[in-house]
Design an enzyme around this catalytic site. Sequence first.
Site, mmCIF file in Angstrom:
data_model
loop_
_atom_site.group_PDB
_atom_site.id
_atom_site.type_symbol
_atom_site.label_atom_id
_atom_site.label_comp_id
_atom_site.label_asym_id
_atom_site.label_seq_id
_atom_site.Cartn_x
_atom_site.Cartn_y
_atom_site.Cartn_z
ATOM 1 C CB CYS A 188 10.903 -4.723 2.858
ATOM 2 S SG CYS A 188 11.651 -4.145 1.322
ATOM 3 N N PRO A 189 7.720 -4.525 1.915
ATOM 4 C CG PRO A 189 5.955 -3.003 1.623
ATOM 5 C CD PRO A 189 6.863 -3.948 0.872
#
Lengths: 372, 102
Positions: B30-31
Amino acid sequence: MRTYLDAGGRAPVHPVAREAFLAALDDGWADPRRVHAEGRRARLLLDAARETFAEALGARTAEVHLTPGHTASLHAAVAATTRARRRVGTRVVLPAVERAAVIAAARAAGEAVVVGVDRAGRVDLDAWRAAVGATTALAVLQHANGEVGTRQPVAEAHAHALAARVPLLVDAGASVGHVDVGADWDVLAADPPDWGGVPGVGVLAVRARVRTAPVGPEDEDPWAPGGVSVPAAVAGAAALRAVLAERAAPDPRAALVARIRERVAATVPDVEVVGDPDHRLPHVVTFSCLYVDGEALLGALDRRGFAVGSGSACTSSSLEPSHVLAAMGVLTHGNVRIALPRNVTAEQVDAFLAVLPEVVAEVRGAVGAGGL
Amino acid sequence: MSGASGPVGPVGPEGPAPSGEVVDARGLRCPAPVIRLARAAKDAAPGAVVTVWWTDPAARHDIPAWARMRGHEVLDTVPLEEPAAGDAAHGPAWATRVRLAG
């Protein structure tokens, strides 16, 4: 110059607590379980600390137990209440946004029945009430969530638990010292370092009517095998007296939190300010920034002098993001968690708000995510 | 809490579910999966279906949150069969289909 905005669970030590801690090193260093003059002096200090906690929580002194810390309090509370009711059942009903220590303790003690929350992090009260019934060993509902600040409907929950004759454990670790926690609980845990005490002690209040059966090897003090730190207990009590005496109504931090919520939403593109906008703690505020690496954001803010927390996966030791943000269905990456310390100034908050948009833009730009 | 939505069953890379573009974000943390998905969405036609393959646990929560913030619709999330043995270094892979706002 540093600005500390990550006071949840570990606030800067209150000056009164520091003074009390040092004095207790001189006067209360002895083992309070020994019967000589030095031991008795430590015992007196410890008893006075328990009286202070009892008075602040609206409990009797005999109902207040000291533990090695907040996590230990929660583990012991779940284990001991559940074990005492094992003939009734082993189900522990709790919302998905409880502290990880509570969820882990519930799984270890019996069957964890996890109830969902809404987008703001507030428990689905109807589902919670429906789950708390005849075979429930323990009902759990935090007073407020320390990650997102949302307060829970503890009065309604306690009324149901009382009628169902199921004890209610309230984790008030993020609330005590900041807001009045009321009397809607059967077992209540409070966290001294959260209000400016010295780490090394936790407070667990258990109403006299609640049956408990301690788990673990026999010890003189089942809530704190081997005893607790007298200086830490004294410091925690002194800090609580001080913060309750200093507390103003309304808490000036509530206006700063409202300002952060409003300014962040207005000045940072693609941001989600999370938690209940009104029914919330006065000092906790959380938001998530789309396309932002939480670890990079924390690092960039840290280099500019601002210490903040985060529930993003990349800031934790595991791959998992905050179970609180996940349960709420809000963005887990790019998360910033702020808990304002007691002595925070409007200037410090404004300085943070002034740098935040450019820091977010910088972190987004570094991964080529600007303009997406 | 975090269960997959929609029909559940293995879908191969050549399987029935994907229509339109596929974004392979397996192994990314992430992200990055959401950023890759957003890039593909930016170039795709309104109303198109974009499929993203992911392994990062945060993507399970963040793809729906992104879709909600952008007005897109998550159609389903199903387990993805690895195309070849030995590709499983990042744990189980999932395929999420998103219909872009029209």
